[in-house]
Design a protein around this motif. Structure first.
Motif, mmCIF file in Angstrom:
data_model
loop_
_atom_site.group_PDB
_atom_site.id
_atom_site.type_symbol
_atom_site.label_atom_id
_atom_site.label_comp_id
_atom_site.label_asym_id
_atom_site.label_seq_id
_atom_site.Cartn_x
_atom_site.Cartn_y
_atom_site.Cartn_z
ATOM 1 N N VAL A 106 9.434 6.133 0.326
ATOM 2 C CA VAL A 106 10.798 6.571 0.585
ATOM 3 C C VAL A 106 10.836 7.952 1.249
ATOM 4 C CG1 VAL A 106 11.489 7.862 -1.517
ATOM 5 C CG2 VAL A 106 13.092 6.258 -0.452
ATOM 6 N N VAL A 107 9.671 8.543 1.478
ATOM 7 C CA VAL A 107 9.561 9.777 2.269
ATOM 8 C C VAL A 107 9.084 9.356 3.658
ATOM 9 C CG1 VAL A 107 8.430 12.022 2.473
ATOM 10 C CG2 VAL A 107 9.022 11.125 0.213
ATOM 11 N N PRO A 108 9.959 9.364 4.673
ATOM 12 C CA PRO A 108 9.626 8.762 5.962
ATOM 13 C C PRO A 108 8.336 9.242 6.601
ATOM 14 C CG PRO A 108 11.975 9.146 5.852
ATOM 15 C CD PRO A 108 11.376 9.776 4.619
ATOM 16 N N HIS A 109 8.076 10.545 6.603
ATOM 17 C CA HIS A 109 6.856 10.993 7.279
ATOM 18 C C HIS A 109 5.605 10.589 6.492
ATOM 19 C CE1 HIS A 109 7.575 14.614 4.672
ATOM 20 N NE2 HIS A 109 6.251 14.608 4.592
ATOM 21 N N VAL A 110 5.728 10.446 5.176
ATOM 22 C CA VAL A 110 4.599 9.953 4.381
ATOM 23 C C VAL A 110 4.379 8.465 4.660
ATOM 24 C CG1 VAL A 110 3.759 9.515 2.038
ATOM 25 C CG2 VAL A 110 4.866 11.697 2.584
ATOM 26 N N ALA A 111 5.465 7.705 4.764
ATOM 27 C CA ALA A 111 5.343 6.281 5.080
ATOM 28 C C ALA A 111 4.705 6.086 6.450
ATOM 29 C CB ALA A 111 6.721 5.621 5.037
ATOM 30 N N LYS A 112 5.084 6.911 7.420
ATOM 31 C CA LYS A 112 4.473 6.830 8.749
ATOM 32 C C LYS A 112 2.982 7.116 8.660
ATOM 33 C CE LYS A 112 8.642 8.289 11.286
ATOM 34 N NZ LYS A 112 8.824 7.127 12.171
ATOM 35 N N LEU A 113 2.639 8.116 7.885
ATOM 36 C CA LEU A 113 1.234 8.501 7.748
ATOM 37 C C LEU A 113 0.429 7.409 7.054
ATOM 38 C CD1 LEU A 113 -0.022 11.997 6.918
ATOM 39 C CD2 LEU A 113 -0.954 10.061 5.680
ATOM 40 N N LEU A 114 1.004 6.768 6.041
ATOM 41 C CA LEU A 114 0.310 5.700 5.324
ATOM 42 C C LEU A 114 0.093 4.471 6.201
ATOM 43 C CD1 LEU A 114 1.996 5.917 1.812
ATOM 44 C CD2 LEU A 114 -0.343 6.526 2.398
ATOM 45 N N SER A 115 0.847 4.388 7.290
ATOM 46 C CA SER A 115 0.675 3.284 8.230
ATOM 47 C C SER A 115 -0.344 3.615 9.317
ATOM 48 C CB SER A 115 2.019 2.939 8.897
ATOM 49 O OG SER A 115 2.973 2.545 7.953
ATOM 50 N N ALA A 116 -0.986 4.782 9.209
ATOM 51 C CA ALA A 116 -1.778 5.311 10.311
ATOM 52 C C ALA A 116 -3.162 4.698 10.451
ATOM 53 C CB ALA A 116 -1.910 6.829 10.177
ATOM 54 N N THR A 117 -3.799 4.305 9.369
ATOM 55 C CA THR A 117 -5.174 3.828 9.472
ATOM 56 C C THR A 117 -5.248 2.326 9.281
ATOM 57 O OG1 THR A 117 -5.644 4.045 7.110
ATOM 58 C CG2 THR A 117 -6.004 5.995 8.474
ATOM 59 N N HIS A 118 -6.291 1.746 9.800
ATOM 60 C CA HIS A 118 -6.491 0.305 9.660
ATOM 61 C C HIS A 118 -6.528 -0.091 8.187
ATOM 62 C CE1 HIS A 118 -7.255 -0.622 13.869
ATOM 63 N NE2 HIS A 118 -7.993 0.456 13.944
ATOM 64 N N SER A 119 -7.249 0.698 7.373
ATOM 65 C CA SER A 119 -7.450 0.317 5.978
ATOM 66 C C SER A 119 -6.140 0.289 5.206
ATOM 67 C CB SER A 119 -8.428 1.278 5.294
ATOM 68 O OG SER A 119 -7.919 2.594 5.286
ATOM 69 N N LEU A 120 -5.227 1.219 5.515
ATOM 70 C CA LEU A 120 -3.977 1.281 4.772
ATOM 71 C C LEU A 120 -2.985 0.219 5.230
ATOM 72 C CD1 LEU A 120 -3.503 5.133 4.394
ATOM 73 C CD2 LEU A 120 -4.486 3.515 2.802
ATOM 74 N N LYS A 121 -3.351 -0.527 6.272
ATOM 75 C CA LYS A 121 -2.515 -1.655 6.688
ATOM 76 C C LYS A 121 -2.533 -2.735 5.614
ATOM 77 C CE LYS A 121 -0.235 -4.342 9.613
ATOM 78 N NZ LYS A 121 1.160 -4.081 9.963
ATOM 79 N N TYR A 122 -3.577 -2.711 4.794
ATOM 80 C CA TYR A 122 -3.738 -3.741 3.791
ATOM 81 C C TYR A 122 -3.440 -3.165 2.413
ATOM 82 C CZ TYR A 122 -6.033 -5.688 7.829
ATOM 83 O OH TYR A 122 -6.289 -6.121 9.099
ATOM 84 N N PRO A 123 -2.279 -3.498 1.830
ATOM 85 C CA PRO A 123 -1.851 -2.863 0.584
ATOM 86 C C PRO A 123 -2.772 -3.128 -0.586
ATOM 87 C CG PRO A 123 -0.443 -4.733 1.102
ATOM 88 C CD PRO A 123 -1.312 -4.505 2.302
ATOM 89 N N ALA A 124 -3.471 -4.275 -0.596
ATOM 90 C CA ALA A 124 -4.367 -4.561 -1.717
ATOM 91 C C ALA A 124 -5.432 -3.483 -1.813
ATOM 92 C CB ALA A 124 -5.014 -5.930 -1.549
ATOM 93 N N LYS A 125 -5.945 -3.036 -0.675
ATOM 94 C CA LYS A 125 -6.975 -2.004 -0.676
ATOM 95 C C LYS A 125 -6.407 -0.680 -1.183
ATOM 96 C CE LYS A 125 -10.637 -0.031 2.210
ATOM 97 N NZ LYS A 125 -10.425 1.383 1.931
ATOM 98 N N ARG A 126 -5.214 -0.329 -0.691
ATOM 99 C CA ARG A 126 -4.573 0.914 -1.128
ATOM 100 C C ARG A 126 -4.317 0.899 -2.636
ATOM 101 N NH1 ARG A 126 -3.539 6.330 -0.459
ATOM 102 N NH2 ARG A 126 -1.506 6.860 -1.296
ATOM 103 N N MET A 127 -3.753 -0.192 -3.149
ATOM 104 C CA MET A 127 -3.441 -0.266 -4.568
ATOM 105 C C MET A 127 -4.712 -0.333 -5.401
ATOM 106 S SD MET A 127 -0.304 0.126 -4.711
ATOM 107 C CE MET A 127 -0.391 0.057 -6.494
#
Length: 389
Positions: A106-127
């Motif tokens: 819900v923090v837009p610039h953080v959400a943009k940043l979390l979308s930045a790398t290939h690995s974070l495209k996959y939420p299972a890995k992040r979680m």
């Protein structure tokens, strides 16, 4: 001593990153040693293990400098935090998944940043990485030889530095408008998401917490923040100051974004796959909406479901279970065991039984663009909101 939180003081935190980790990552990229570093660091998974031969000198210096927790750690408080986690592990996992992560989105610039790398495209890995990191932290031997927490913290700190390096080097981050990527304000904000927001969520779920347990859990994340390069002169030292910081941080930055909605959709899809069958799928969206509130849930495009009302009964259900736990030693053992097994099942489902490795990303997505068992004294209640006071 009360820390004064102002727009000016928060702006200053947006101009600073992590000097030690940033210098290490810059040197690794300059010398073309990132791939070699990542390969060798797969063999560094436990504290106290010999470093592999051939590791770049700058990496060796960094790993030695960050190999121990801060000297000020109160080990009695850390033990209280571990017992608090052991008593509430399933609730904490729920809060991390359905409140802390959506709070990041819900923090837009953080959400943009979390979308930045290939690995974070996959939420299972992040979680999985977040869950595994927390489990490592809350083990009795978290800071002893053979533990996995310290190496994980060292790698996460370098991961953050590598994201700063990429965004600044490639000119894809407006430092004047947004500050340094993963700046001190955002790192402290993240620490609040994984500590205070978790405690708020447990309170909202009706989980009974002692004041000592809540304070100890918050303290454990202060230790984590120190090990991840958070400025200890700026970070909140207690829960009242944490409330002041988090309120101001969210008022300054929260809002809707396409990236936040996308990440939330991925998160919901992920947990709907983990939950057996389809009948209970809507409970995932309902839990998120219950924990973050309607305004944030609408920004994140969390669907409304018939379960939105049902979820409000969770505090009463937990109250019954905790009454059983308080009155029956056998019941307490059974519920604690069930909580442990539930957490293990969730984590194993996300990791597919593998240990998650934290590596320095060598490139970003091309489409990225940014213009307790502690004796209770009194039940803990969250500090009151401070914005506008």
């Amino acid at each position: 001593m009360t820390t004064t939180r102002t727009e000016t003081s928060m702006d200053a935190l947006r101009r600073t990153g992590d000097e030690l980790a940033d210098a290490t990552v810059a040197a690794l990229f300059e010398r073309g040693e990132v791939g070699k570093f990542n390969t060798l660091m797969r063999y560094v998974s436990t504290a106290g293990a010999p470093l592999p031969e051939g590791l770049p000198d700058v990496a060796v210096d960094y790993l030695r400098a960050t190999s121990a927790p801060p000297a000020w750690v109160d080990w009695g408080e850390m033990e209280k935090a571990r017992l608090f986690f052991a008593d509430n592990n399933v609730h904490i996992s729920t809060a991390l998944s359905f409140a802390s992560m959506p709070a990041c989105y819900v923090v837009p610039h953080v959400a943009k940043l979390l979308s930045a790398t290939h690995s974070l495209k996959y939420p299972a890995k992040r979680m999985a990485e977040t869950g595994q990191f927390t489990v490592y932290l809350m083990r009795p031997d978290a800071f002893e030889a053979g533990s996995r927490f310290v190496p994980a913290a060292q790698k996460v700190r370098l991961l953050h530095a590598s994201i700063r390096h990429h965004l600044r080097r490639e000119g894809r981050w407006d430092v004047d408008a947004l500050g340094v990527p993963i700046c001190q304000e955002d790192m402290i904000g993240g620490q609040m998401f994984f500590s205070l927001v978790v405690l708020d969520s447990l309170h909202r779920l009706g989980v009974h917490m002692s004041t000592e347990g809540a304070q100890a859990y918050f303290y454990a994340w202060r230790v984590v923040g120190a090990m991840l390069g958070v400025d200890q002169d700026a970070v909140p030292k207690d829960l009242d100051d944490a409330r002041r910081f988090l309120d101001l941080y969210m008022v300054r930055h929260m809002g809707p974004s396409a990236e936040g909605a996308e990440l939330t959709r991925q998160l919901i899809d992920l947990y709907e796959e983990v939950v057996p069958g389809t009948f209970f799928d809507p409970i995932v969206s309902a839990l998120i909406r219950h924990l973050v509130g309607d305004t944030c849930a609408d920004w994140l495009e969390v669907p409304r479901t018939a379960w939105d009302t049902v979820v409000k009964a969770v505090p009463r259900l937990l109250g019954v279970l905790e009454a059983i736990e308080d009155r029956s030693p056998l019941g307490a053992w059974a519920l604690d065991r069930l909580g442990h097994l539930t957490t293990v099942f969730e984590l194993s489902s996300l990791t597919r039984g593998r240990v998650m490795h934290y590596a320095i990303p060598e490139q970003f997505r091309k489409d990225y663009g940014v213009g307790t068992s502690v004796a209770p004294n009194r039940r803990w209640t969250p500090p009151a909101p401070t914005v506008g006071v």
